[in-house]
Design a protein around this motif. Structure first.
Motif, PDB file in Angstrom:
ATOM      1  N   LEU A 125       0.817  -1.211   0.000  1.00 11.58           N
ATOM      2  CA  LEU A 125       0.000   0.000   0.000  1.00 11.58           C
ATOM      3  C   LEU A 125       0.854   1.267   0.000  1.00 11.58           C
ATOM      4  CD1 LEU A 125      -2.926  -0.972   2.400  1.00 11.58           C
ATOM      5  CD2 LEU A 125      -2.981  -0.740  -0.072  1.00 11.58           C
TER       6      LEU A 125
ATOM      7  N   THR B 237       0.824   3.774  -3.047  1.00  8.48           N
ATOM      8  CA  THR B 237       0.448   5.170  -2.798  1.00  8.48           C
ATOM      9  C   THR B 237       1.450   6.127  -3.436  1.00  8.48           C
ATOM     10  OG1 THR B 237      -0.649   4.567  -0.725  1.00  8.48           O
ATOM     11  CG2 THR B 237      -0.020   6.872  -1.014  1.00  8.48           C
TER      12      THR B 237
ATOM     13  N   ASN C 264       1.032   5.915  -7.227  1.00  2.91           N
ATOM     14  CA  ASN C 264      -0.191   6.561  -7.702  1.00  2.91           C
ATOM     15  C   ASN C 264      -0.101   8.077  -7.628  1.00  2.91           C
ATOM     16  OD1 ASN C 264      -1.201   4.018  -8.119  1.00  2.91           O
ATOM     17  ND2 ASN C 264      -2.554   4.018  -6.346  1.00  2.91           N
ATOM     18  N   VAL C 265       0.547   8.594  -6.582  1.00  5.24           N
ATOM     19  CA  VAL C 265       0.733  10.046  -6.499  1.00  5.24           C
ATOM     20  C   VAL C 265       1.609  10.530  -7.659  1.00  5.24           C
ATOM     21  CG1 VAL C 265       1.788  11.886  -5.138  1.00  5.24           C
ATOM     22  CG2 VAL C 265       0.356  10.177  -4.022  1.00  5.24           C
TER      23      VAL C 265
ATOM     24  N   PHE D 145      -5.935   3.026  -7.343  1.00  6.36           N
ATOM     25  CA  PHE D 145      -5.939   2.113  -6.204  1.00  6.36           C
ATOM     26  C   PHE D 145      -6.814   0.889  -6.485  1.00  6.36           C
ATOM     27  CE2 PHE D 145      -4.403   5.814  -3.800  1.00  6.36           C
ATOM     28  CZ  PHE D 145      -3.447   5.211  -3.013  1.00  6.36           C
TER      29      PHE D 145
END
Length: 368
Positions: free
Chosen positions: A221, A225, A228-229, A259
């Motif tokens: 995760l 994260t 994805n950012v 996500f």
């Protein structure tokens, strides 16, 4: 010698079980497992109101666990570190909300205009749509279906909002409560569960399950994260270069949608396609936002993600699809976010329970 022989208990030898008896025994065991699984699924479905936000709180807690561990290593108490972690999470949510509030209100105000623009752009598809309509009418005549008339109560929307607000507030409260107490008591929970394991080998396996679950879920995760950012920033810059208004909004949506694997990117393609058709006059210009997003998403999925989390940690796509279908059916969009962490939890449990199989190389990439 005679007394010792006399004291021995008589040995009773049972006849060996036949193949039919063994088959019935195995069948009974399988039936118990299947019924237990079905009961667990229906319990999860029935308890969605409470279990969904609680499960999300546990998943976010597993992701932020290493952050709390870093804070506790500096001398903070678990309760204080959990409070800081929750505050950091709330601050991140507020930043996302501030980033998309203005652009989102702008696009919502333009929905009627976008709808009229879409109708003009899609006027060329009138002939195929008329053909489909005639086929539909013919099918209705054959099946004798005249359609379904739905009556709407004008006050139903206000009533639904009035009923939905307290329920949503309660679920948010459950989420943050589970997030805080899970992070604050994660070590105590582990110790309490290990104390219940009386067998040394079972205790060893349970300890390894805790370790692998925290390691896999938090690593996945946190890595996803960051990825994805970065993808959201790249998508926002690409939309800015293309000339699509509200580039920040599309970047934030791209980061959030990624996500939910497979489903999220498909949602982004549909949104960007509709917005592109409404904003640009030519078909090439309408497809440009979608093409730019697909190029960035493909680079992320094929190169960046395997490089960051390792190709060995990449899950079987078929299992991912099954997990997404199951959890989205069970808990809706929230289940789509929980699907991959839940699959990792099951994976961590299986790799420690199944004996005689070395699963170590399946998690960490080999280093030569």
């Amino acid at each position: 010698m005679t007394s010792q022989v006399a004291k021995r208990a008589p040995v009773v030898r049972l006849p060996p079980k036949s193949n039919v008896e063994l088959l019935l025994l195995r069948g009974a065991q399988v039936a118990v497992i299947v019924m237990g699984t079905i009961a667990a699924i229906f319990a999860l479905h029935a308890g969605e109101y409470i279990l969904a936000p609680a499960g999300l709180g546990v998943v976010i807690g597993l992701m932020l666990g290493p952050v709390a561990t870093r804070l506790e290593s500096s001398g903070l108490r678990p309760g204080l570190s959990a409070s800081l972690v929750v505050l950091l999470f709330i601050a991140a949510i507020c930043l996302f909300a501030l980033a998309i509030a203005g652009p989102l209100s702008f696009w919502l105000s333009r929905v009627p205009q976008l709808w009229s623009d879409l109708q003009l752009q899609l006027s060329e598809l009138k002939a195929p749509l008329e053909t489909l309509k005639s086929v539909r009418d013919q099918l209705r005549e054959v099946t004798g279906s005249n359609g379904v008339t739905v009556s709407l109560d004008q006050g139903s929307e206000v009533e639904s909002v009035a009923l939905l607000a307290p329920a949503l507030a309660a679920q948010i409260l459950i989420f943050f409560a589970c997030l805080y107490f899970f992070v604050a008591t994660r070590n105590q929970t582990r110790v309490a569960v290990l104390k219940l394991c009386l067998d040394r080998r079972l205790r060893w396996r349970v300890a390894h399950i805790f370790r692998d679950v925290e390691k896999l879920v938090s690593r996945y995760l946190l890595s996803i994260t960051v990825i994805n950012v970065a993808e959201g920033i790249a998508v926002g810059l690409a939309m800015q270069l293309i000339g699509l208004p509200s580039a920040v909004l599309w970047g934030v949506l791209a980061a959030l949608a990624n996500f939910i694997v497979f489903v999220g990117p498909a949602f982004m393609v549909a949104i960007l396609l509709l917005v592109g058709i409404a904003e640009f006059d030519t078909m090439a210009g309408s497809l440009l936002p979608v093409v730019a997003y697909l190029v960035i998403n493909t680079i992320e999925g094929q190169f960046v993600t395997p490089l960051v989390i390792g190709r060995a940690m990449t899950l079987n796509p078929f299992l991912v699809v099954l997990a997404l279908i199951f959890w989205i059916w069970l808990w809706g969009p929230l289940g789509g976010f929980i699907a991959i962490p839940a699959l990792l939890v099951v994976y961590a449990v299986i790799r420690n329970i199944v004996p005689g199989i070395n699963w170590a190389d399946d998690v960490e990439p080999r280093r030569h």
